[in-house]
Design a protein around this motif. Structure first.
Motif, short mmCIF file in Angstrom:
data_model
loop_
_atom_site.label_atom_id
_atom_site.label_comp_id
_atom_site.label_asym_id
_atom_site.label_seq_id
_atom_site.Cartn_x
_atom_site.Cartn_y
_atom_site.Cartn_z
N TRP A 40 0.87 -1.17 0.00
CA TRP A 40 0.00 0.00 0.00
C TRP A 40 0.90 1.22 0.00
CZ3 TRP A 40 -1.42 -4.63 1.71
CH2 TRP A 40 -2.70 -5.07 1.37
N ARG A 42 1.22 5.75 -0.97
CA ARG A 42 0.61 7.04 -1.28
C ARG A 42 1.38 7.75 -2.38
NH1 ARG A 42 -0.12 9.21 4.75
NH2 ARG A 42 -1.40 7.49 5.48
N ARG A 91 -2.51 3.83 -5.05
CA ARG A 91 -2.85 3.31 -3.73
C ARG A 91 -2.20 1.97 -3.41
NH1 ARG A 91 -4.25 7.77 -1.45
NH2 ARG A 91 -6.11 8.70 -2.30
#
Length: 111
Positions: A40, A42, A91
């Motif tokens: 995961w 950003r 993401r």
């Protein structure tokens, strides 16, 4: 066999540390053909990879999402790299390293 698995996952984590911007949680999964590492993020991928396909269903388009299918070769690994975008931002990055002897068409291309 366990040593090979640990070595591959070690290389995948090193790939993440070098090329994935702002990595978060990581999960791993192994099947009969490959080792998978889910990351995961950003920030997405900071390495130029060769992409061959893109998918976005109706709900994904509505939410500014898509899946980008790419591949890379690094440190002797053949990697399938899937990037998942939500609301127009990266993401999730899924790295898949194929096991030795796996029958895989390389380089991958759109079916």
């Amino acid at each position: 066999m366990e040593e090979e698995k640990q070595a591959v996952y070690g290389k995948l984590v090193e790939y993440v540390e070098r090329f994935v911007r702002a990595p978060g949680r990581m999960r791993r999964l192994e099947d009969q053909v490959a080792y998978h590492l889910f990351v995961w993020t950003r920030g997405g991928l900071e390495r130029g990879v060769s992409c061959f396909d893109e998918a976005a269903g109706p709900w994904e388009r509505l939410l500014g999402g898509k899946r980008l299918f790419c591949y890379d070769e690094w440190e002797g690994l053949r990697l399938a790299v899937t990037q998942v975008f939500r609301f127009g931002r990266p993401r999730l990055v899924v790295l898949t390293a194929f096991k030795k002897g796996a029958r895989v068409a390389w380089p991958p291309r759109k079916a």
